[in-house]
Write an enzyme that holds these catalytic residues in place. Structure first.
Site, PDB file in Angstrom:
ATOM      1  N   TYR A  57       0.859  -1.185   0.000  1.00  0.00           N
ATOM      2  CA  TYR A  57       0.000   0.000   0.000  1.00  0.00           C
ATOM      3  C   TYR A  57       0.901   1.242   0.000  1.00  0.00           C
ATOM      4  O   TYR A  57       1.271   1.774   1.045  1.00  0.00           O
ATOM      5  CB  TYR A  57      -0.918   0.017   1.214  1.00  0.00           C
ATOM      6  CG  TYR A  57      -1.803  -1.198   1.368  1.00  0.00           C
ATOM      7  CD1 TYR A  57      -2.084  -2.040   0.294  1.00  0.00           C
ATOM      8  CD2 TYR A  57      -2.355  -1.529   2.602  1.00  0.00           C
ATOM      9  CE1 TYR A  57      -2.890  -3.159   0.444  1.00  0.00           C
ATOM     10  CE2 TYR A  57      -3.175  -2.640   2.752  1.00  0.00           C
ATOM     11  CZ  TYR A  57      -3.424  -3.453   1.678  1.00  0.00           C
ATOM     12  OH  TYR A  57      -4.224  -4.564   1.850  1.00  0.00           O
ATOM     13  N   PRO A 204     -15.043  -5.953   2.204  1.00  0.00           N
ATOM     14  CA  PRO A 204     -16.156  -6.529   2.965  1.00  0.00           C
ATOM     15  C   PRO A 204     -17.525  -5.961   2.650  1.00  0.00           C
ATOM     16  O   PRO A 204     -18.537  -6.581   2.996  1.00  0.00           O
ATOM     17  CB  PRO A 204     -15.768  -6.253   4.421  1.00  0.00           C
ATOM     18  CG  PRO A 204     -14.922  -5.023   4.336  1.00  0.00           C
ATOM     19  CD  PRO A 204     -14.143  -5.163   3.067  1.00  0.00           C
ATOM     20  N   GLY A 208     -18.996  -0.552  -1.081  1.00  0.00           N
ATOM     21  CA  GLY A 208     -20.027   0.334  -0.569  1.00  0.00           C
ATOM     22  C   GLY A 208     -21.291   0.436  -1.400  1.00  0.00           C
ATOM     23  O   GLY A 208     -22.172   1.226  -1.077  1.00  0.00           O
TER      24      GLY A 208
END
Length: 281
Positions: A57, A204, A208
């Site tokens: 990242y 997860p 969104g």
């Protein structure tokens, strides 16, 4: 596993089940950096005890920001990171890096960047197809035995790869892509359940957009006066006791929305309806 709100990774490292994925904290300006730092600090203020980062990242930039925001780390805060990739100037901009000597170097680099004496949860970001799995995990096992690593996790593995890895070293966690509408890795989740291994789903909440993609999610959200994102996270928490969601955001309002998902309680009928939303109960 202890109470429903916590989980012991590796059987002894207790964390709150709803963690924070730091991946989105990659600012390109001083103003954005300040905002990202505020998000990380707010996550800890809200009681998050598991922060997930990785060398990939930003090639260390994300880990650096986590340090700036949170070091010295509060007692009980777990900073989990990942190794197994190196940056390149050609191709896709990265390559697998699972050679034992390289993994040892990457861990030493992560320890310095994160200002840690020991990484409590170190995850192999991807298995290197060019290096025998036993060699990769053998190197991490040695690092664990030396005290530089507390527990070892994997990411994006199959059931067979997980079983092969467990024959080499204890595996404390698995991080695969998984959410209410994308359950390709359900067999891996079940294998983790059977072994008491923490399962950290990345992506997860399906970026969104769960409410837009599923009328059932939108309906349950309305019934419970919650948001579709909160419903998606609440379903994960109800679906398996080994699931530790790590939703990520660079927005404090979204962070607070995510954390409030812990308070959402699905009825059995609501849980069943949601479980059928992707075509599998």
């Amino acid at each position: 596993m202890t109470a429903s709100g916590t989980f012991r990774i590796g059987g002894d490292l207790e964390v709150r089940r709803l963690g924070f994925g730091a991946m989105h904290l990659l600012p390109e300006s001083a103003e954005a950096r300040a905002a990202c730092i505020a998000v990380a600090r707010r996550a800890v203020e809200l009681g998050v005890t598991l922060v997930d980062t990785a060398h990939m990242y930003g090639w260390g930039a994300n880990e650096d920001l986590v340090v700036e925001a949170l070091h010295p780390y509060p007692e009980g805060l777990v900073i989990a990171t990942k190794v197994g990739f190196r940056r390149t100037s050609s191709g896709e901009g990265w390559r697998h890096a699972g050679e034992p000597d390289d993994l040892r170097t990457q861990v030493d680099e992560a320890l310095r960047r994160l200002r840690l004496d020991r990484i409590e949860l170190l995850q192999l970001h991807r298995l290197d197809p060019g290096v025998p799995l036993a060699d990769q995990l053998g190197a991490l096992r040695e690092l664990r035995d030396e005290g530089k690593v507390g527990r070892i996790g994997l990411s994006e593995v199959t059931v067979a790869e997980l079983a092969e890895a467990r024959a080499v070293v204890d595996i404390a966690s698995v991080q695969n892509r998984y959410n209410l509408l994308d359950r390709e890795h359900e067999p891996v989740l079940k294998a983790c359940e059977a072994a008491g291994i923490a399962f950290l789903p990345w992506r997860p909440v399906a970026w969104g957009d769960s409410g837009a993609r599923s009328a059932e999610i939108a309906a349950v959200a309305k019934e419970l006066d919650a948001t579709p994102t909160q419903i998606a996270l609440a379903w994960l928490l109800a679906h398996s006791p080994v699931i530790l969601p790590i939703p990520g955001t660079a927005n404090i309002a979204h962070l607070e929305e995510n954390v409030r998902a812990e308070a959402v309680r699905l009825g059995q009928d609501q849980y069943n309806r949601l479980s059928r939303a992707s075509g599998s109960a």
